[in-house]
Structure formats: structure tokens, C-alpha cells
Design a protein around this motif. Sequence first.
Motif, PDB file in Angstrom:
ATOM      1  N   ALA A  30      -7.998  32.721   5.818  1.00 60.74           N
ATOM      2  CA  ALA A  30      -8.550  33.764   6.691  1.00 60.74           C
ATOM      3  C   ALA A  30      -7.688  33.930   7.930  1.00 60.74           C
ATOM      4  O   ALA A  30      -7.385  35.049   8.357  1.00 60.74           O
ATOM      5  CB  ALA A  30      -9.979  33.398   7.082  1.00 60.74           C
ATOM      6  N   MET A  31      -7.262  32.802   8.496  1.00 60.32           N
ATOM      7  CA  MET A  31      -6.455  32.849   9.713  1.00 60.32           C
ATOM      8  C   MET A  31      -5.073  33.433   9.429  1.00 60.32           C
ATOM      9  O   MET A  31      -4.504  34.144  10.275  1.00 60.32           O
ATOM     10  CB  MET A  31      -6.337  31.441  10.310  1.00 60.32           C
ATOM     11  N   GLN A  32      -4.532  33.174   8.229  1.00 60.12           N
ATOM     12  CA  GLN A  32      -3.222  33.723   7.865  1.00 60.12           C
ATOM     13  C   GLN A  32      -3.204  35.241   7.917  1.00 60.12           C
ATOM     14  O   GLN A  32      -2.178  35.846   8.241  1.00 60.12           O
ATOM     15  CB  GLN A  32      -2.834  33.259   6.454  1.00 60.12           C
ATOM     16  N   GLY A  33      -4.320  35.867   7.591  1.00 61.30           N
ATOM     17  CA  GLY A  33      -4.375  37.313   7.599  1.00 61.30           C
ATOM     18  C   GLY A  33      -4.639  37.906   8.969  1.00 61.30           C
ATOM     19  O   GLY A  33      -4.655  39.135   9.115  1.00 61.30           O
ATOM     20  N   LEU A  90     -16.033  27.095  17.088  1.00 61.88           N
ATOM     21  CA  LEU A  90     -16.762  26.098  16.310  1.00 61.88           C
ATOM     22  C   LEU A  90     -17.026  26.627  14.907  1.00 61.88           C
ATOM     23  O   LEU A  90     -17.317  27.806  14.718  1.00 61.88           O
ATOM     24  CB  LEU A  90     -18.091  25.755  16.991  1.00 61.88           C
ATOM     25  N   CYS A  91     -16.938  25.709  13.924  1.00 65.89           N
ATOM     26  CA  CYS A  91     -17.204  26.072  12.533  1.00 65.89           C
ATOM     27  C   CYS A  91     -17.832  24.859  11.865  1.00 65.89           C
ATOM     28  O   CYS A  91     -17.137  24.013  11.307  1.00 65.89           O
ATOM     29  CB  CYS A  91     -15.906  26.484  11.838  1.00 65.89           C
ATOM     30  N   LEU A 121     -17.742  30.334   6.490  1.00 65.26           N
ATOM     31  CA  LEU A 121     -16.963  31.145   7.422  1.00 65.26           C
ATOM     32  C   LEU A 121     -16.973  32.606   6.987  1.00 65.26           C
ATOM     33  O   LEU A 121     -16.787  32.919   5.806  1.00 65.26           O
ATOM     34  CB  LEU A 121     -15.523  30.613   7.464  1.00 65.26           C
ATOM     35  N   ARG A 122     -17.200  33.481   7.960  1.00 68.63           N
ATOM     36  CA  ARG A 122     -17.169  34.928   7.697  1.00 68.63           C
ATOM     37  C   ARG A 122     -15.959  35.533   8.403  1.00 68.63           C
ATOM     38  O   ARG A 122     -15.828  35.459   9.626  1.00 68.63           O
ATOM     39  CB  ARG A 122     -18.455  35.580   8.181  1.00 68.63           C
ATOM     40  N   MET A 129     -13.977  37.740  16.989  1.00 69.69           N
ATOM     41  CA  MET A 129     -13.714  36.769  18.055  1.00 69.69           C
ATOM     42  C   MET A 129     -12.269  36.859  18.532  1.00 69.69           C
ATOM     43  O   MET A 129     -11.996  36.836  19.740  1.00 69.69           O
ATOM     44  CB  MET A 129     -14.020  35.354  17.556  1.00 69.69           C
ATOM     45  N   LEU A 130     -11.344  36.955  17.587  1.00 68.65           N
ATOM     46  CA  LEU A 130      -9.929  37.042  17.951  1.00 68.65           C
ATOM     47  C   LEU A 130      -9.631  38.352  18.682  1.00 68.65           C
ATOM     48  O   LEU A 130      -8.810  38.378  19.615  1.00 68.65           O
ATOM     49  CB  LEU A 130      -9.058  36.931  16.707  1.00 68.65           C
ATOM     50  N   ARG A 131     -10.297  39.423  18.268  1.00 65.68           N
ATOM     51  CA  ARG A 131     -10.101  40.715  18.931  1.00 65.68           C
ATOM     52  C   ARG A 131     -10.542  40.652  20.394  1.00 65.68           C
ATOM     53  O   ARG A 131      -9.844  41.144  21.284  1.00 65.68           O
ATOM     54  CB  ARG A 131     -10.881  41.802  18.184  1.00 65.68           C
ATOM     55  N   ARG A 132     -11.704  40.024  20.646  1.00 66.84           N
ATOM     56  CA  ARG A 132     -12.177  39.888  22.025  1.00 66.84           C
ATOM     57  C   ARG A 132     -11.246  38.997  22.842  1.00 66.84           C
ATOM     58  O   ARG A 132     -10.981  39.265  24.013  1.00 66.84           O
ATOM     59  CB  ARG A 132     -13.595  39.312  22.030  1.00 66.84           C
TER      60      ARG A 132
END
Length: 406
Positions: A30-33, A90-91, A121-122, A129-132
Motif C-alpha cells: 500500500a505504501m509503495q503506491g 498506528l496500525c 489496513l484500508r 492521512m498522507l494527503r493531510r
Amino acid sequence: MLRPKEDAVYPFSALILDDHAFQRLVAVQAMQGLVSGPILQASEGAEALEQLTTHGAVDILLCDIQMPGMDGLAFIRAVSERGLARSVILCSEIAPELRHSVMQMVDLLGLPLLGDLGKPLRIVKLAAMLRRFEAKRHESGKTLPALIELPSQVEVQRALVDGEFEAHYQPKLDLISGRPLGAEVLARWRHPRRGVLGPQHFLTAVLRYGQLGELFEQLLEQGLALAGRLRAEGRPLPLAFNLDAEQLSDRKLCTGLAEGLKRHRLLGSDLTFEITESSMLHAPATSLENLVRLRLMGCGVSVDDFGTGFSSLKRLCEMPCNELKLDASFIRGMIKHERYRAAVASTLAFAHTLNLHVVAEGIETVEQLTLLRSLGGTCGQGFLLAKPLAEEQLLAWLKQASATAC
């Protein structure tokens, strides 16, 4: 170390810490994308710490909490002490109330917390979250917040003499009908060069220079004059004033207030005085005497920011109060956290049993208002309902509110 896809949108580096191999793989993919920087991964805190020590700090730490060896709690603390992460997500599958406590811990450690993903994880939630985070980082890079320079004692004294401090009024409403029930009196400084300033620009200075009493007297007189005018017109509006611990211990408080009520042809019931829980922890006998005298005069006594202080139930029962103001943090928290929701519901029930009126502070969204109503809340204030208003603005607002109330 993994390299993300070339079309990833955020220029961040990350570390994924999760002891479950499949869930770690899902998080990494997910993070790779989403990010264009390097992605580290580890199954245990000590391993992750070793990687960060070698690689250097990362922008995003996506962290599970419960795992063998060095768990997420110890790892986050170590990362904070060494400055190895710029933010945390957190996850974890631990209970929601425990996750909430971990979020508070992260905040106390000084690490920006982007949110709590939970499990599974969604990706949509992670992307948001990354956008904010990117938007906030971009803003802080463009414009650093200006430091608030406190006014000098001479400036404050001149403002008091020239009558530059003025009362603004934040309405309290019936949450069912929308009918105005009163207003809280708030201090504003109409500065000749800088415009209208909020208390963050001057209240610390006023306290430091020992001029709070004079400021309170000016706000009280303005409020009494308005309340007297409204009562004379047949549309009384109860007003609430904040009382500092020092003011509350003043032996002349009630005498001066009685004179003001008489001068403006007001009833004691037209006024409420708000005090904080913490101000009553070690209150002298004079303070309690004044509170009793205020109630004997017909005035209301409200416990402000209820739930954030350290008073016991015994202390609360001893205080001559007839109102609780439920702190805004509970109103914000009740949407996502069951414990906050339960605290609001139990406070409303507790207050009803003791025949105490409850005002909910900080209502900012329709979702909060709807939930509060469902829990039995009947009175509140906040930006969703009405912002603090200057006197003429308040009068116009009251006219409109009276026309639209159910």
C-alpha cells in the motif's frame, strides 16, 4: 529497503513495523503506491531501531503495538528520544480504548500523529492521512506561524483607559428548538492598528500586569448595560461571565455586583458566573462564601470545562453550583471514542439526577449536534450554532434567531 512505484504521489520515506508477515506485506505494498521515498520494514522493534539508526530518520512510521521483543510502545518511545521519525501512524488490533491511550502517549512524546488505521489496513484511509500530512507540511514550509508578541503594561493600561476592550457574546441555544437561552461574555481588544484581537494576544499580559480585575469590571459593566437594555425591551437574555480564582476570593465582589444589578434594573437570575474545577481545588473560605452569596442573590454558578479538572465528586457536591459546562474535548471525542460517548451520556444523567443544568461546549459539526441530542443534551454553544459576536451583531442575530426558532 524497497523502492516504491514511480507513479507514487508523496515524497516521503517510511518504515513499516508489524510482526505479522502478511499484514506487513499488505502495508508495504500500500505504501509503495503512495510514497516515492525508500520504505523500510521490520517485524520487531529492535530490528526496526537498528534499521533507522543505519538509514536515518523516516517521514512516516507505520507501527503495530503488540508484538514479541521490543513492542510498539517501547519502539515509539525510543524513536522519539532519538529523533528517528517525523510522524506516526498506528496500525494495531488492540482494543479501541487502549489505542486511544497510545495516541495520547504519542502526543505527549511530541511526535505528530497522523491517525489510527486499525486493522485490516484500508488504503483509502492511509492515502487520506498522507494527503493531510503533505498539505500541512507544504503550508508550514510556505508560511511559518507568527509569534505572538505580548503588549507592554503601558499599552494595556492605555487600552483600558481608552475603552478599547469590549465584550463579545457567544450565544447558548436550546438544542431542540434553536431558541437562544443566553450568552457567554468574552473579552476582545479593538486595537487601533491591528483590529479586533482575541484573548491569546493579550490575556497573558493582563494577568502578568495584575490588571484582570479592571478588565473584568469593564466587561461586566458592558454586559450589564446590554442585559438591562434587553430586559427593558421585554426580551431578557441571561449572560455568563468567567471568574478567575483571584477575583472569586475578592471580598468586594458581591457588593459591587449587587450595585450593578440595581443600577441596570436587573435580576440576579440574569447572570451566571463560570468557574473552573481547578480554581476550586484549594479555594479559600472567602471564595466559597462568595459563591454562596452569588446563589443567594439569584445568580447562577457554573463549573466550566467540567471533566478536565481534578475535583472529586465530594468536592462537586459541596460546591453551590447549578450548572456544568461539559468541556469541548468530550464533544469532539465522542464521535470516534466509545468512552467519551459514555462519559457524555453519564454526565448528562448524573447532572439530571442532581438537578444541574448542562451546557455542551464546542459544538462544531452537525454529527456532534445530532449525537448530543440523542444522548439527551438540551443546551449548547459552539461555532456550528453561533460564533462570538459584537454587541450590535448579537442584537441582529437575536432578532433573526427569534424568527427562525421552532
